[in-house]
Design an enzyme around this catalytic site. Sequence first.
Site, short mmCIF file in Angstrom:
data_model
loop_
_atom_site.label_atom_id
_atom_site.label_comp_id
_atom_site.label_asym_id
_atom_site.label_seq_id
_atom_site.Cartn_x
_atom_site.Cartn_y
_atom_site.Cartn_z
N SER A 20 0.84 -1.15 -0.22
CA SER A 20 -0.09 -0.09 0.07
C SER A 20 0.93 1.26 0.05
O SER A 20 1.76 1.31 0.52
CB SER A 20 -0.88 -0.02 1.06
OG SER A 20 -1.70 -0.98 1.20
N SER A 39 -3.75 -3.58 -3.14
CA SER A 39 -3.05 -2.35 -2.90
C SER A 39 -3.96 -1.31 -2.27
O SER A 39 -5.24 -1.11 -2.52
CB SER A 39 -2.19 -1.70 -4.05
OG SER A 39 -1.78 -0.59 -3.78
N ASP A 80 -3.99 2.06 -1.63
CA ASP A 80 -3.50 3.28 -1.54
C ASP A 80 -4.59 4.55 -1.00
O ASP A 80 -5.66 4.29 -1.43
CB ASP A 80 -3.04 3.61 -3.30
CG ASP A 80 -2.22 2.45 -3.72
OD1 ASP A 80 -1.48 1.95 -2.96
OD2 ASP A 80 -2.22 2.34 -4.74
#
Length: 130
Positions: A6, A44, A46
């Site tokens: 991440s 991920s 993010d």
Amino acid sequence: AEGAGSVIAIVATDAPLLPHQCRRLAQRAGLGIARTGGAGENFSGDGFLAFSTANRGRLPSDAPGTEPPRVFQVDALADAHLDPLFHGVIEATEEAVVNALLAAETMTGRDGVTAHALTPDRLLEFVGRR
């Protein structure tokens, strides 16, 4: 798994921006990550956040016992002039990713798996192949 990391990016500016402009600025951090090969894979997580310090101290207080004004003024940059900030966020994010890669050290983790440090020479070799 590959791509299972991440990224959190915090964008701070002293440019006078409104909340919707800060959101637009934060979105550009993803473009800086993409320039380095990140693609926001399935696992991920993010997250990008942007804030401005330009109007600090100009907002009315909500302190108990004080009557806030009905109207107050803040400065804001016109949307038509945001492009240089967008480019700055993209370039700064890209540089931050590269700096993080170069600052990493070789380490051995679970089950004896070794992650090797990326040296500047190796990075230049890789970039030269593109």
